[in-house]
Design an enzyme around this catalytic site. Structure first.
Site, mmCIF file in Angstrom:
data_model
loop_
_atom_site.group_PDB
_atom_site.id
_atom_site.type_symbol
_atom_site.label_atom_id
_atom_site.label_comp_id
_atom_site.label_asym_id
_atom_site.label_seq_id
_atom_site.Cartn_x
_atom_site.Cartn_y
_atom_site.Cartn_z
ATOM 1 C CB CYS A 1 -128.221 65.467 45.333
ATOM 2 S SG CYS A 1 -128.716 64.975 43.650
ATOM 3 C CD GLU B 1 -126.479 72.332 46.814
ATOM 4 O OE1 GLU B 1 -126.171 71.606 45.846
ATOM 5 O OE2 GLU B 1 -127.243 71.951 47.742
ATOM 6 C CG HIS C 1 -128.863 70.024 44.350
ATOM 7 N ND1 HIS C 1 -127.583 69.631 44.666
ATOM 8 C CD2 HIS C 1 -129.291 69.192 43.371
ATOM 9 C CE1 HIS C 1 -127.247 68.603 43.898
ATOM 10 N NE2 HIS C 1 -128.272 68.318 43.106
#
Length: 209
Positions: free
Chosen positions: A79, A182, A180
């Site tokens: 990001c 994650e 993202h």
């Protein structure tokens, strides 16, 4: 060992939890020696580009990240962390970046809602290690208002949001994800496993020297 750089502006906990989930050995740190001893580095980030660069400079992390790049250690920006890898951003009054990737960070120029937030399809532009095991057109999670205006040859995956948004970028040992991983479910976990594989391969190559 993967070093997650803690400079006070990253989505540290979610990245750390994701690495725990895939069983990747890691450390959260801002210490130069620990970063340089690691086998791979993740630079997360949320917030404003100029403030992030200011903090990295204050903590003497700019030179560390450039050294990481120079020695060939795998580096993944996520990001804002991806955006910081580029030469410059037009955010606020403009600011120089790390200069590890060619290009400039610009405001999204779309009629859609900004920030671009939510799930979007990621289309393959070219092969690179972080695509391993992924299906072209997989959905990943974005939260951003700026995009990388960069050469086509470093763009490995794109998403559509009223324009083509580079989602995956790479040059040599430097990788970036505008989305993202994650927060992208099992697809994101596979991406982080792929980065873990790149890190392990680099570590093995160093041990064999």
């Amino acid at each position: 060992m993967i070093a997650i750089i803690d400079y006070g502006m990253g989505n540290i906990r979610s990245v750390e939890q994701a690495l725990k989930y895939i069983g990747a050995e890691h450390i959260v740190t801002s210490d130069k020696e620990e970063i340089l001893r690691s086998d791979g580095v993740i630079l997360p980030g949320v917030g404003a580009f100029p403030k992030a660069m200011e903090v990295l400079e204050e903590r003497d992390l700019v030179c560390v990240l450039k050294e990481v790049c120079d020695i060939g250690k795998p580096l993944l920006g996520i990001c804002l962390g991806m955006q910081l890898l580029f030469e410059r951003s037009e955010e606020l009054k403009g600011c120089s970046g790390l200069g590890l990737l060619p290009g400039e960070i610009r405001k999204l120029k779309v009629s859609y809602k900004i920030p671009h937030m939510g799930w979007n399809e990621l289309r393959k532009e070219r092969e690179f290690p972080l695509w391993n095991g992924l299906v072209d057109g997989s959905f990943v999670y974005y939260v951003h208002s700026y995009y990388a205006d960069c050469p086509d040859e470093i763009v490995c995956g794109v998403s559509d949001y009223g324009m083509q948004v580079p989602g995956f970028v790479a040059k040599g040992n430097v990788f970036g994800a505008q989305f993202h991983p994650e927060k992208s479910g099992e697809i994101g976990m596979q991406i982080l496993k792929n980065f873990q594989g790149v890190v392990e391969a680099w570590k093995s190559s160093r041990l064999s020297i």
